[in-house]
Design a protein around this motif. Structure first.
Motif, PDB file in Angstrom:
ATOM      1  N   ILE A   1      64.508 -14.446   1.276  1.00  0.00           N
ATOM      2  CA  ILE A   1      63.599 -13.306   1.165  1.00  0.00           C
ATOM      3  C   ILE A   1      62.933 -13.057   2.511  1.00  0.00           C
TER       4      ILE A   1
ATOM      5  N   PHE B   1      61.744 -18.333   2.450  1.00  0.00           N
ATOM      6  CA  PHE B   1      61.157 -17.047   2.818  1.00  0.00           C
ATOM      7  C   PHE B   1      60.946 -16.995   4.327  1.00  0.00           C
TER       8      PHE B   1
ATOM      9  N   LEU C   1      54.421 -14.314  -2.519  1.00  0.00           N
ATOM     10  CA  LEU C   1      55.220 -15.516  -2.717  1.00  0.00           C
ATOM     11  C   LEU C   1      55.147 -15.990  -4.165  1.00  0.00           C
TER      12      LEU C   1
END
Length: 255
Positions: A163, A122, A149
């Motif tokens: 992401i 991420f 998350l």
């Protein structure tokens, strides 16, 4: 869950402490490997001609004289070689990473490298305004990051997807919600080259940005539009950049 944190703003950047706090809301096995110096805008560069200097700055905290990509490789393949991380978090960047930013961003690159290594990854960025430029509202990322998350991890991140999460420049309780978005497109006309001269009269240059008089309306469903409406933007970015539609056209032309 073992979490590897990195960034592109450098080992002493305040946003790195925020991403570490977010990681600690998910696990107590958190490791930080970040660049010794600011590496903003280095994209996915990899140090091949320069040695990497590694410095331990504290327990489970390391500085690498290299890029975010170098840091993730050093963290996953050297520092944590005995037990690989389960998750890579890159950020929290000082400033948003949306639209074309994803091509230049070292923050995005750190997460992309995690994805290349087969790890759910991420990128997290905190938008600021002219008023909050010197004091970004870090509490917004810190307050909303962990739950986003958790939900994304539960949903399952595809192996070739990173992401990209951007938090709007507002207080945590002013966030309108979360939107899953696509990468936007902004007007690049504000880019400029600023020519100056040093003490010896030799020219040097800065790449800079003009302040635009009229702000373009971002397209609906994009990361730009979400942030403008005070939504958290969550954009899945694919590692595979193949243009499938044009590939078919090109095959007919060249076949």
């Amino acid at each position: 869950m073992r979490i590897l944190c990195t960034n592109d703003d450098g080992i002493h950047a305040p946003g790195l402490k925020i991403v570490e706090d977010i990681a600690r809301a998910l696990s107590d096995d958190v490791w930080v490997v970040a660049p010794e110096l600011d590496q903003s805008g280095v994209s996915h560069s990899l140090s091949l001609n320069d040695p990497l200097r590694l410095r331990e700055v504290g327990p489970r905290h390391f500085a690498v004289r290299g890029t975010p990509t170098d840091c993730v490789i050093m963290g996953a393949r050297h520092i944590l070689a005995d037990k690989a991380p389960d998750l890579v978090l890159s950020g929290v960047n000082r400033g948003r990473n949306v639209a074309e930013d994803v091509v230049y961003s070292g923050t995005i690159a750190g997460a992309l490298e995690g994805t290349i290594l087969g790890l759910p990854s991420f990128a997290l960025s905190q938008e600021f305004t002219l008023e909050t430029r010197n004091a970004p509202l870090w509490d917004t990322a810190k307050a909303h990051g962990p739950e986003i998350l958790r939900k994304a991890i539960k949903a399952g991140v595809p192996k070739n997807t990173v992401i990209n999460i951007n938090f709007p420049a507002c207080a945590p309780d002013e966030v309108a919600g979360v939107q899953v978005t696509r990468q936007g497109k902004r007007n690049q006309g504000f880019l400029r080259v600023d020519e100056r001269h040093d003490g010896r009269g030799n020219p040097y240059f800065w790449i800079g940005f003009e302040r635009v008089a009229v702000v373009d309306m971002p397209a609906e469903g994009t990361d730009l539009a979400a942030l403008a409406a005070k939504y958290i933007s969550v954009t899945p970015l694919r590692l595979d950049r193949t243009d499938e539609a044009f590939s078919a056209t090109l095959a007919k032309t060249l076949g």
